[in-house]
Write an enzyme that holds these catalytic residues in place. Structure first.
Site, PDB file in Angstrom:
ATOM      1  N   LYS A  12       0.838  -1.203   0.000  1.00 50.84           N
ATOM      2  CA  LYS A  12       0.000   0.000   0.000  1.00 50.84           C
ATOM      3  C   LYS A  12       0.871   1.250   0.000  1.00 50.84           C
ATOM      4  O   LYS A  12       0.682   2.157  -0.795  1.00 50.84           O
ATOM      5  CB  LYS A  12      -0.917  -0.040   1.226  1.00 50.84           C
ATOM      6  CG  LYS A  12      -1.810   1.163   1.365  1.00 50.84           C
ATOM      7  CD  LYS A  12      -2.766   1.010   2.529  1.00 50.84           C
ATOM      8  CE  LYS A  12      -3.448   2.343   2.812  1.00 50.84           C
ATOM      9  NZ  LYS A  12      -4.402   2.275   3.910  1.00 50.84           N
ATOM     10  N   GLU A  47      10.558  -4.595   4.466  1.00 51.11           N
ATOM     11  CA  GLU A  47      10.645  -6.015   4.081  1.00 51.11           C
ATOM     12  C   GLU A  47      10.340  -6.168   2.584  1.00 51.11           C
ATOM     13  O   GLU A  47      11.042  -6.861   1.845  1.00 51.11           O
ATOM     14  CB  GLU A  47       9.638  -6.857   4.876  1.00 51.11           C
ATOM     15  CG  GLU A  47       9.946  -7.019   6.347  1.00 51.11           C
ATOM     16  CD  GLU A  47       9.303  -5.946   7.207  1.00 51.11           C
ATOM     17  OE1 GLU A  47       9.012  -4.839   6.685  1.00 51.11           O
ATOM     18  OE2 GLU A  47       9.116  -6.185   8.410  1.00 51.11           O
ATOM     19  N   GLY A  51      -4.791  -1.888   4.993  1.00 55.89           N
ATOM     20  CA  GLY A  51      -3.985  -3.017   4.515  1.00 55.89           C
ATOM     21  C   GLY A  51      -4.664  -4.359   4.793  1.00 55.89           C
ATOM     22  O   GLY A  51      -4.738  -5.232   3.927  1.00 55.89           O
ATOM     23  N   ARG A  52      -5.188  -4.520   6.006  1.00 53.21           N
ATOM     24  CA  ARG A  52      -5.786  -5.822   6.372  1.00 53.21           C
ATOM     25  C   ARG A  52      -7.182  -5.997   5.794  1.00 53.21           C
ATOM     26  O   ARG A  52      -7.820  -7.010   6.030  1.00 53.21           O
ATOM     27  CB  ARG A  52      -5.784  -5.975   7.898  1.00 53.21           C
ATOM     28  CG  ARG A  52      -6.418  -4.829   8.663  1.00 53.21           C
ATOM     29  CD  ARG A  52      -6.036  -4.877  10.134  1.00 53.21           C
ATOM     30  NE  ARG A  52      -6.487  -3.713  10.884  1.00 53.21           N
ATOM     31  CZ  ARG A  52      -5.826  -2.569  11.003  1.00 53.21           C
ATOM     32  NH1 ARG A  52      -4.664  -2.420  10.365  1.00 53.21           N
ATOM     33  NH2 ARG A  52      -6.288  -1.580  11.726  1.00 53.21           N
ATOM     34  N   GLU A 104      -4.703  -6.685  14.717  1.00 54.93           N
ATOM     35  CA  GLU A 104      -4.181  -5.369  14.334  1.00 54.93           C
ATOM     36  C   GLU A 104      -5.297  -4.325  14.443  1.00 54.93           C
ATOM     37  O   GLU A 104      -5.039  -3.158  14.715  1.00 54.93           O
ATOM     38  CB  GLU A 104      -3.606  -5.405  12.905  1.00 54.93           C
ATOM     39  CG  GLU A 104      -2.683  -4.240  12.597  1.00 54.93           C
ATOM     40  CD  GLU A 104      -1.840  -4.431  11.346  1.00 54.93           C
ATOM     41  OE1 GLU A 104      -0.684  -4.876  11.456  1.00 54.93           O
ATOM     42  OE2 GLU A 104      -2.333  -4.131  10.243  1.00 54.93           O
ATOM     43  N   HIS A 144      -5.098 -33.179  17.730  1.00 51.88           N
ATOM     44  CA  HIS A 144      -4.012 -34.024  18.229  1.00 51.88           C
ATOM     45  C   HIS A 144      -2.860 -33.177  18.755  1.00 51.88           C
ATOM     46  O   HIS A 144      -1.736 -33.667  18.877  1.00 51.88           O
ATOM     47  CB  HIS A 144      -3.541 -34.958  17.118  1.00 51.88           C
ATOM     48  CG  HIS A 144      -4.634 -35.901  16.697  1.00 51.88           C
ATOM     49  ND1 HIS A 144      -4.858 -37.104  17.314  1.00 51.88           N
ATOM     50  CD2 HIS A 144      -5.614 -35.765  15.776  1.00 51.88           C
ATOM     51  CE1 HIS A 144      -5.908 -37.690  16.763  1.00 51.88           C
ATOM     52  NE2 HIS A 144      -6.392 -36.891  15.832  1.00 51.88           N
ATOM     53  N   LYS A 189       9.337  -1.018  13.947  1.00 52.58           N
ATOM     54  CA  LYS A 189       9.901  -0.688  12.634  1.00 52.58           C
ATOM     55  C   LYS A 189      11.021   0.340  12.786  1.00 52.58           C
ATOM     56  O   LYS A 189      12.105   0.205  12.215  1.00 52.58           O
ATOM     57  CB  LYS A 189       8.827  -0.054  11.744  1.00 52.58           C
ATOM     58  CG  LYS A 189       7.845  -0.996  11.131  1.00 52.58           C
ATOM     59  CD  LYS A 189       7.060  -0.209  10.076  1.00 52.58           C
ATOM     60  CE  LYS A 189       5.732  -0.810   9.752  1.00 52.58           C
ATOM     61  NZ  LYS A 189       4.901   0.034   8.913  1.00 52.58           N
TER      62      LYS A 189
HETATM   63  O1  F6P Z   1       2.158  -4.135   9.869  1.00 51.46           O
HETATM   64  C1  F6P Z   1       1.725  -2.852   9.577  1.00 51.46           C
HETATM   65  C2  F6P Z   1       1.230  -2.735   8.190  1.00 51.46           C
HETATM   66  O2  F6P Z   1       1.052  -1.389   7.935  1.00 51.46           O
HETATM   67  C3  F6P Z   1      -0.047  -3.509   7.907  1.00 51.46           C
HETATM   68  O3  F6P Z   1      -1.176  -2.866   8.346  1.00 51.46           O
HETATM   69  C4  F6P Z   1       0.041  -3.659   6.441  1.00 51.46           C
HETATM   70  O4  F6P Z   1      -0.868  -4.609   5.967  1.00 51.46           O
HETATM   71  C5  F6P Z   1       1.489  -4.065   6.302  1.00 51.46           C
HETATM   72  O5  F6P Z   1       2.166  -3.249   7.243  1.00 51.46           O
HETATM   73  C6  F6P Z   1       2.079  -3.868   4.927  1.00 51.46           C
HETATM   74  O6  F6P Z   1       2.019  -2.535   4.532  1.00 51.46           O
HETATM   75  P1  F6P Z   1       2.213  -2.117   3.025  1.00 51.46           P
HETATM   76  O7  F6P Z   1       1.117  -2.738   2.238  1.00 51.46           O
HETATM   77  O8  F6P Z   1       2.173  -0.626   3.007  1.00 51.46           O
HETATM   78  O9  F6P Z   1       3.553  -2.639   2.562  1.00 51.46           O
END
Ligand code: F6P
Length: 548
Positions: A210, A216, A272-273, A358, A389, A513
């Site tokens: 987003k 990452e 995002g979620r 979240e 199990h 972060k």
């Molecule tokens: O973990 C925080 C967060 O902002 C989530 O809400 C989101 O889904 C994820 O990082 C990834 O964010 P982006 O889509 O901006 O890379």
């Protein structure tokens, strides 16, 4: 706004506290069923293809009525309507919350700042459909002219869990000639394992982010580009055929080197979620095809419309949300298990963890006042029967109250062989047996009647009284998946509204972060990091010593 009373100060909250103390001091499912066997029929709600049985809950009609009064007092439906209207209910980020617009019909009108967002939603869906169609047909080729055979989604959090979960869930509907991989972890092993057996000439990377600033994702995408260029002789032009971006941030996408012609857009009013039914679902759309993707959106919409129109007594997300509030705030439950009896839902609970934790893992209310009531539960679980199990022992005979959702389907997927289809009854027998055992247990008398020696009776007795919701659908189709996800989205919404928290921000992930960025130079260069606490400084030193 500041004069809004805290939920715990409301008379409706006090009424539930009294109800718990006086009417249901030790709610007992055997007694509740003895008192009213008709609850097996009455405590069922239908939405779309979902039959939701909540009869095995530690509630009676009065509990449910009091919970609905709490919902009314906390204006859950008022906030719901504000959300659907596009008001800025994400107060800390000053944003509208409009994932529901992602599945609105073409002719709907939903305005943000006076502009109807629905045409843009459908324009992107159409572009996605066109692109997905071209990849699926082989018309979209790689840099060397080879057909795309592998799709690797690079993203994290909502930009990974949704498409990865839905791809698994709908595998039976996917184009089996294509390989899909989902890379999220900044651990280089993730990308390594995802690409080691792939031909770069046949591989499409979908960079899903987003913000397009998530470390990452950008790190993995950069490494993927290096891998690609190395494999294709270093011609930078290859990037345009092998990389597409899903984002709200065109500027950062361009900075990364992806042409915005290869970007599929979404908007800041999609959390995002809550985003996998936006452009973030492109990998899924390539896998299942645009028509199936639209069927999934229709499934979401069925539940959206139900949430808006169904009366409180028959409103599934409202009921599930309120039952969670009952356990969380009045019966001291700390967690909630989601136990799908479907191998295809292997990532479903992990997806819900982000959606729920979240959203509702907050400790200040919408005005910033510390909450003095419990907010979101720990959500956990894995598919049945595997969990049986492993950890079900604790649910059955441990000391904790763990409400659980059991999710199952009447039919296995069509493509299984007859022999494997025959296993389905056994799978579902386990689901029903667990619901029964959890609810009604086995009394000491029943154990004795089996001739069990007296000293073993306590060990073999099951207290029962463990509440479950059973969600049953005919088949796990794209539409049913959409219905399930929307059901949980709105359940989480209901709880956030009752708890008066902002379910749509996620400031809690920021500190980690920022600190990771600050600590990294200490690891790579041994740099002095100001403000490193003594414990962490010692850990960093031990790490550097060992990595030499
Ligand atoms: O973990 C925080 C967060 O902002 C989530 O809400 C989101 O889904 C994820 O990082 C990834 O964010 P982006 O889509 O901006 O890379």
């Amino acid at each position: 706004m500041s004069d809004v009373p805290e939920p715990t100060r409301r008379p409706e909250w006090a009424a539930l506290v009294n109800h718990r103390a006086d009417v249901l001091p030790q709610p007992d499912l055997r007694e509740l069923f003895d008192a009213d066997p008709s609850r097996a029929q009455r405590y069922v709600v239908h939405v779309g293809d979902l039959r939701i049985d909540y009869s095995k809950h530690l509630v009676n009609d009065e509990t449910l009525a009091l919970l609905r009064e709490l919902a009314e007092a906390t204006d859950v439906f008022g906030l719901r309507d504000a959300m659907f209207r596009g008001e800025r209910i994400n107060v800390t980020e000053d944003r509208a919350v409009l994932h529901t617009a992602l599945r609105a019909p073409r002719d709907a009108v939903i305005e943000v700042d006076g502009e109807n967002v629905v045409p843009a939603v459908h324009a992107v869906l159409d572009r996605m459909a066109d692109f997905a169609g071209r990849v699926r047909s082989g018309e979209w080729t790689g840099h060397t002219g080879k057909r795309i055979r592998n799709v690797v989604n690079i993203g994290i959090g909502g930009s990974d869990l949704g498409p990865a979960m839905a791809y698994e869930a709908l595998r039976a509907f996917t184009d089996r000639s294509l390989t899909f991989r989902f890379v999220s972890n900044v651990d280089g092993a993730d990308l390594h394992e995802a690409t080691r057996d792939l031909d770069p000439a046949e591989t499409l990377f979908i960079v899903a982010s987003k913000t397009f600033t998530t470390i990452e994702t950008i790190t993995n995408a950069t490494s993927a580009r290096t891998w690609l260029l190395k494999g294709l002789g270093g011609d930078e032009k290859a990037v345009a055929r092998h990389f597409v971006a899903l984002s709200t941030n065109a500027e950062k996408v361009t900075d990364f080197g992806i042409d915005t012609a290869n970007m599929f857009e979404f908007w800041d009013w999609v959390g995002g979620r809550y985003s996998y039914d936006s452009a973030i679902g492109l990998s899924l759309m390539i896998a299942i095809g645009p028509d199936r993707f639209r069927e999934m959106l229709d499934g979401f919409r069925i539940v959206d419309e139900h949430f808006v129109n169904a009366p409180a007594e028959a409103n599934a997300p409202l009921l599930l949300g309120l039952l969670g509030v009952w356990y969380n705030n009045f019966l001291d439950a700390q967690s909630h298990a989601v136990l799908p009896y479907s191998h295809y839902l292997s990532k479903f609970t992990a997806y819900l963890q982000q959606l729920d934790m979240e959203s509702n893992g907050k400790s200040v209310d919408r005005r910033g006042r510390p909450v003095v009531w419990q907010t979101g539960p720990v959500v956990w679980g894995t598919p049945g029967t595997n969990g049986q199990h492993a950890y079900y022992q604790l649910i059955h005979q441990g000391t904790k109250l763990i409400p659980a959702d059991l999710i199952g389907f009447a039919r296995p997927v069509a493509e299984l062989s007859d022999e494997l289809k025959a296993q389905h009854d056994l799978l579902m027998a386990n689901l029903f047996a667990q619901g029964q055992a959890l609810a009604f247990g086995k009394t000491a008398e029943e154990v004795r009647a089996e001739g069990v020696p007296e000293e073993q009776v306590p060990h073999r007795t099951f207290r029962g009284n463990h509440p479950t919701t059973t969600i049953l659908a005919t088949e796990l189709t794209p539409s049913v998946l959409g219905q399930l996800i929307a059901l949980y989205e709105h359940k989480v919404f209901v709880q956030g509204a009752v708890w008066d928290i902002d379910s749509f921000d996620q400031w809690g992930v920021e500190l980690g972060k920022v600190l990771a960025k600050r600590v990294e130079p200490a690891l790579t260069e041994g740099a002095d990091v100001p403000g490193l606490d003594p414990s962490t400084a010692a850990l960093v030193a031990a790490y550097r010593e060992r990595r030499k």
